[in-house]
Design a protein around this motif. Structure first.
Motif, PDB file in Angstrom:
ATOM      1  N   PHE A  84     -73.274  65.795  34.577  1.00 19.43           N
ATOM      2  CA  PHE A  84     -73.143  65.280  33.224  1.00 19.43           C
ATOM      3  C   PHE A  84     -71.723  65.536  32.730  1.00 19.43           C
ATOM      4  CE2 PHE A  84     -77.535  66.345  33.893  1.00 19.43           C
ATOM      5  CZ  PHE A  84     -78.263  65.384  33.218  1.00 19.43           C
ATOM      6  N   THR A  85     -71.081  64.508  32.206  1.00 20.82           N
ATOM      7  CA  THR A  85     -69.815  64.680  31.505  1.00 20.82           C
ATOM      8  C   THR A  85     -70.091  64.458  30.025  1.00 20.82           C
ATOM      9  OG1 THR A  85     -68.544  63.898  33.399  1.00 20.82           O
ATOM     10  CG2 THR A  85     -67.440  63.920  31.262  1.00 20.82           C
ATOM     11  N   VAL A  86     -69.760  65.459  29.211  1.00 21.91           N
ATOM     12  CA  VAL A  86     -70.168  65.454  27.816  1.00 21.91           C
ATOM     13  C   VAL A  86     -68.951  65.307  26.909  1.00 21.91           C
ATOM     14  CG1 VAL A  86     -71.462  66.661  26.022  1.00 21.91           C
ATOM     15  CG2 VAL A  86     -72.078  66.989  28.430  1.00 21.91           C
ATOM     16  N   HIS A  87     -68.907  64.200  26.161  1.00 23.85           N
ATOM     17  CA  HIS A  87     -67.891  64.040  25.125  1.00 23.85           C
ATOM     18  C   HIS A  87     -68.298  64.961  23.984  1.00 23.85           C
ATOM     19  CE1 HIS A  87     -65.309  61.038  22.587  1.00 23.85           C
ATOM     20  NE2 HIS A  87     -65.107  62.299  22.240  1.00 23.85           N
ATOM     21  N   ALA A  88     -67.456  65.927  23.676  1.00 23.98           N
ATOM     22  CA  ALA A  88     -67.836  67.016  22.767  1.00 23.98           C
ATOM     23  C   ALA A  88     -67.734  66.635  21.294  1.00 23.98           C
ATOM     24  CB  ALA A  88     -66.979  68.252  23.054  1.00 23.98           C
ATOM     25  N   ARG A  89     -68.101  65.392  20.975  1.00 21.25           N
ATOM     26  CA  ARG A  89     -68.229  64.931  19.596  1.00 21.25           C
ATOM     27  C   ARG A  89     -69.569  64.227  19.441  1.00 21.25           C
ATOM     28  NH1 ARG A  89     -62.629  63.431  20.084  1.00 21.25           N
ATOM     29  NH2 ARG A  89     -61.343  64.393  18.471  1.00 21.25           N
ATOM     30  N   LYS A  90     -70.163  64.349  18.262  1.00 23.87           N
ATOM     31  CA  LYS A  90     -71.305  63.511  17.951  1.00 23.87           C
ATOM     32  C   LYS A  90     -70.844  62.061  17.811  1.00 23.87           C
ATOM     33  CE  LYS A  90     -74.226  64.573  14.841  1.00 23.87           C
ATOM     34  NZ  LYS A  90     -74.803  64.938  13.525  1.00 23.87           N
ATOM     35  N   ALA A  91     -71.782  61.152  17.946  1.00 28.95           N
ATOM     36  CA  ALA A  91     -71.535  59.746  17.628  1.00 28.95           C
ATOM     37  C   ALA A  91     -72.376  59.399  16.405  1.00 28.95           C
ATOM     38  CB  ALA A  91     -71.919  58.856  18.802  1.00 28.95           C
ATOM     39  N   ILE A 151     -71.457  70.426  34.777  1.00 30.17           N
ATOM     40  CA  ILE A 151     -71.223  70.051  33.381  1.00 30.17           C
ATOM     41  C   ILE A 151     -69.724  69.888  33.167  1.00 30.17           C
ATOM     42  CG2 ILE A 151     -71.497  70.692  30.963  1.00 30.17           C
ATOM     43  CD1 ILE A 151     -74.144  70.168  32.378  1.00 30.17           C
ATOM     44  N   GLY A 152     -69.313  68.668  32.830  1.00 30.26           N
ATOM     45  CA  GLY A 152     -67.915  68.386  32.549  1.00 30.26           C
ATOM     46  C   GLY A 152     -67.698  68.190  31.067  1.00 30.26           C
ATOM     47  N   LEU A 153     -66.461  68.404  30.629  1.00 30.73           N
ATOM     48  CA  LEU A 153     -66.121  68.301  29.211  1.00 30.73           C
ATOM     49  C   LEU A 153     -65.093  67.206  29.000  1.00 30.73           C
ATOM     50  CD1 LEU A 153     -65.695  71.031  26.599  1.00 30.73           C
ATOM     51  CD2 LEU A 153     -63.786  69.456  26.928  1.00 30.73           C
ATOM     52  N   ASN A 154     -65.319  66.387  27.980  1.00 34.20           N
ATOM     53  CA  ASN A 154     -64.422  65.306  27.597  1.00 34.20           C
ATOM     54  C   ASN A 154     -64.208  65.373  26.084  1.00 34.20           C
ATOM     55  OD1 ASN A 154     -64.971  61.903  26.815  1.00 34.20           O
ATOM     56  ND2 ASN A 154     -63.028  62.677  27.581  1.00 34.20           N
ATOM     57  N   GLY A 155     -63.005  64.964  25.639  1.00 40.46           N
ATOM     58  CA  GLY A 155     -62.745  64.877  24.212  1.00 40.46           C
ATOM     59  C   GLY A 155     -61.626  65.773  23.739  1.00 40.46           C
ATOM     60  N   GLY A 156     -60.529  65.182  23.290  1.00 39.85           N
ATOM     61  CA  GLY A 156     -59.463  65.936  22.637  1.00 39.85           C
ATOM     62  C   GLY A 156     -58.529  66.706  23.536  1.00 39.85           C
ATOM     63  N   LEU A 157     -58.684  66.637  24.834  1.00 37.18           N
ATOM     64  CA  LEU A 157     -57.802  67.379  25.739  1.00 37.18           C
ATOM     65  C   LEU A 157     -56.473  66.647  25.874  1.00 37.18           C
ATOM     66  CD1 LEU A 157     -60.448  68.242  28.484  1.00 37.18           C
ATOM     67  CD2 LEU A 157     -59.430  69.842  26.840  1.00 37.18           C
ATOM     68  N   LYS A 158     -55.378  67.378  25.636  1.00 34.37           N
ATOM     69  CA  LYS A 158     -54.059  66.746  25.617  1.00 34.37           C
ATOM     70  C   LYS A 158     -53.050  67.374  26.569  1.00 34.37           C
ATOM     71  CE  LYS A 158     -54.407  65.133  20.802  1.00 34.37           C
ATOM     72  NZ  LYS A 158     -54.488  63.705  21.182  1.00 34.37           N
ATOM     73  N   THR A 166     -74.319  59.620  37.996  1.00 30.02           N
ATOM     74  CA  THR A 166     -73.940  60.599  36.976  1.00 30.02           C
ATOM     75  C   THR A 166     -74.122  59.999  35.588  1.00 30.02           C
ATOM     76  OG1 THR A 166     -71.600  59.945  36.895  1.00 30.02           O
ATOM     77  CG2 THR A 166     -72.235  61.552  38.581  1.00 30.02           C
ATOM     78  N   VAL A 167     -74.066  60.867  34.578  1.00 33.70           N
ATOM     79  CA  VAL A 167     -74.257  60.430  33.188  1.00 33.70           C
ATOM     80  C   VAL A 167     -73.106  60.946  32.334  1.00 33.70           C
ATOM     81  CG1 VAL A 167     -75.665  60.780  31.114  1.00 33.70           C
ATOM     82  CG2 VAL A 167     -76.763  60.220  33.300  1.00 33.70           C
ATOM     83  N   LYS A 168     -72.570  60.070  31.489  1.00 38.52           N
ATOM     84  CA  LYS A 168     -71.587  60.469  30.481  1.00 38.52           C
ATOM     85  C   LYS A 168     -72.230  60.285  29.113  1.00 38.52           C
ATOM     86  CE  LYS A 168     -66.776  59.927  29.038  1.00 38.52           C
ATOM     87  NZ  LYS A 168     -66.941  59.708  27.600  1.00 38.52           N
ATOM     88  N   CYS A 169     -72.288  61.356  28.329  1.00 38.68           N
ATOM     89  CA  CYS A 169     -72.996  61.309  27.051  1.00 38.68           C
ATOM     90  C   CYS A 169     -72.177  62.000  25.964  1.00 38.68           C
ATOM     91  CB  CYS A 169     -74.373  61.967  27.184  1.00 38.68           C
ATOM     92  SG  CYS A 169     -74.317  63.738  27.578  1.00 38.68           S
ATOM     93  N   ARG A 170     -72.727  62.029  24.763  1.00 39.84           N
ATOM     94  CA  ARG A 170     -72.165  62.760  23.627  1.00 39.84           C
ATOM     95  C   ARG A 170     -72.930  64.075  23.458  1.00 39.84           C
ATOM     96  NH1 ARG A 170     -68.138  60.384  19.888  1.00 39.84           N
ATOM     97  NH2 ARG A 170     -67.642  58.345  20.810  1.00 39.84           N
ATOM     98  N   ILE A 171     -72.485  64.905  22.514  1.00 52.09           N
ATOM     99  CA  ILE A 171     -73.248  66.120  22.225  1.00 52.09           C
ATOM    100  C   ILE A 171     -74.426  65.823  21.316  1.00 52.09           C
ATOM    101  CG2 ILE A 171     -71.354  67.750  22.596  1.00 52.09           C
ATOM    102  CD1 ILE A 171     -70.988  67.845  19.546  1.00 52.09           C
ATOM    103  N   GLY A 172     -74.480  64.605  20.763  1.00 48.97           N
ATOM    104  CA  GLY A 172     -75.587  64.219  19.913  1.00 48.97           C
ATOM    105  C   GLY A 172     -75.239  62.959  19.150  1.00 48.97           C
ATOM    106  N   ILE A 173     -76.218  62.426  18.429  1.00 46.41           N
ATOM    107  CA  ILE A 173     -75.992  61.261  17.580  1.00 46.41           C
ATOM    108  C   ILE A 173     -76.600  61.510  16.203  1.00 46.41           C
ATOM    109  CG2 ILE A 173     -75.838  59.569  19.442  1.00 46.41           C
ATOM    110  CD1 ILE A 173     -78.773  58.837  18.878  1.00 46.41           C
ATOM    111  N   ASP A 174     -75.966  60.947  15.203  1.00 46.61           N
ATOM    112  CA  ASP A 174     -76.476  60.953  13.823  1.00 46.61           C
ATOM    113  C   ASP A 174     -76.988  62.335  13.416  1.00 46.61           C
ATOM    114  OD1 ASP A 174     -75.731  58.308  13.665  1.00 46.61           O
ATOM    115  OD2 ASP A 174     -77.693  57.560  14.247  1.00 46.61           O
ATOM    116  N   ASP A 175     -78.274  62.442  13.115  1.00 47.64           N
ATOM    117  CA  ASP A 175     -78.819  63.705  12.606  1.00 47.64           C
ATOM    118  C   ASP A 175     -79.219  64.685  13.702  1.00 47.64           C
ATOM    119  OD1 ASP A 175     -78.482  62.985   9.941  1.00 47.64           O
ATOM    120  OD2 ASP A 175     -80.388  61.904   9.907  1.00 47.64           O
TER     121      ASP A 175
END
Length: 335
Positions: free
Chosen positions: A171-178, A211-218, A140-149
């Motif tokens: 894919f597990t996607v951290h829903a923030r850019k890096a 498609i999984g979602l990561n980031g900010g879940l509390k 599996t792959v864990k990634c961001r929604i994008g990087i830089d520009d």
């Protein structure tokens, strides 16, 4: 690659605890199992270099059987090395091997590891293909929604489509850019805004992919809400800092009984594991530091934390220090 829902990792994937350096150690994972039996757990990121050339491997790969279902997260970009590590992960009994394409630190960037790989989808695709050829457990792959520009859905779409074409189904996607230029790793965890909608659109475009979602879940309410739009959720810092969040994961998200009805029950269930680790030579504070947030907001919770902080690091500190800390808690506290 085994993609059947019956595979332990795939069956557990609905809720997972994110891989976090210095936090999701073997001791934390064993503690988490006193609160949830069903969640998928991840190791800290292990680089291919450490795994292939470091020693002993037990340092990087050791775990307790209670931790299953358990995934090993790898950091690397060389397809051959990643394939070798995937085979090692399977041989050691891991249920999944995950490729880190999200870490923004300078150290890993310099070695073409982590989020910088989002600019090289073909390289990630080649790595995934090699890993799948070397191991039968899910890759599996864990990634961001994008990087830089990279600021358009098209960039994430190109990455996911390219890697999916190589055979990756999850894919597990951290829903923030890096932001690899201008923000520190710590800032990259908070400063870039969350963009759940981009992950939702990705799922709509790829209904056949997981498609999984990561980031900010509390909260588990937030997790349940997101599960109406994506296939799985991954929680990081909140699961560590407020571990009682995990106590209702099994019932709320899997329809099964929770392991512990009260915080004290979980704390006592962890006691035999602490004793075993001490007998193996582990220091008490290395094990019990992961329990510090268990009694957050409870009468005596602050005293529990203080007693461990002041005494668990001392030379020869044993199980009695943990017991004394539990004695500071005024009463068992349910959710």
């Amino acid at each position: 690659m085994n993609t059947t829902a019956a595979h332990p990792a795939n069956a557990a994937r609905r809720f997972s605890i994110a891989p976090m350096m210095d936090w999701t150690t073997r001791d934390y994972r064993a503690f988490a199992r006193t609160l949830t039996r069903r969640a998928l757990l991840y190791t800290e990121m292990v680089t291919t270099g450490a795994l292939l050339y470091g020693s002993p491997r037990e340092r990087f790969l050791g775990y307790d059987a209670v931790e299953h279902p358990l995934a090993l997260q790898l950091g690397g970009s060389d397809a051959g090395e990643l394939a070798e590590c995937a085979a090692v992960a399977e041989a050691w009994g891991y249920d999944e091997v995950n490729l880190n394409v999200g870490c923004p630190s300078d150290r890993v960037q310099n070695n073409l590891i982590g989020a910088c790989l989002m600019a090289h989808p073909e390289k990630v695709a080649a790595a995934v293909k090699a890993m799948q050829a070397a191991a039968s457990i899910p890759v599996t792959v864990k990634c961001r929604i994008g990087i830089d520009d990279q600021d358009e859905d098209a960039d994430l779409e190109r990455f996911v489509s390219t890697v999916a074409d190589a055979g990756c189904r999850t894919f597990t996607v951290h829903a923030r850019k890096a932001w690899l230029q201008g923000l520190s790793p710590k800032q990259n965890r908070d400063v870039p805004p969350l963009n759940y909608a981009r992950v939702h659109r990705l799922k709509m475009r790829h209904p056949a992919l997981h498609i999984g979602l990561n980031g900010g879940l509390k909260t588990l309410d937030a997790c349940a809400d997101e599960l109406e739009r994506v296939d799985s959720v991954m929680v990081g810092r909140e699961a560590y800092q407020n571990p009682w969040l995990l106590a209702e994961v099994d019932s709320r998200l899997y329809g099964e009984a929770n392991p512990a009805a009260e915080r004290m029950e979980a704390a006592l269930a962890f006691r035999p594991y602490i004793a075993k680790r001490l007998a193996e030579g582990a220091r008490l504070n290395h094990v019990t530091r992961h329990t510090l947030g268990l009694f957050q907001g409870c009468p005596g919770g602050r005293q529990f934390r203080r007693h461990l902080a002041e005494n668990a690091h001392r030379e020869g500190a044993g199980l009695s220090v943990y017991d004394d800390a539990l004695g500071r808690v005024k009463a068992p506290a349910a959710a």
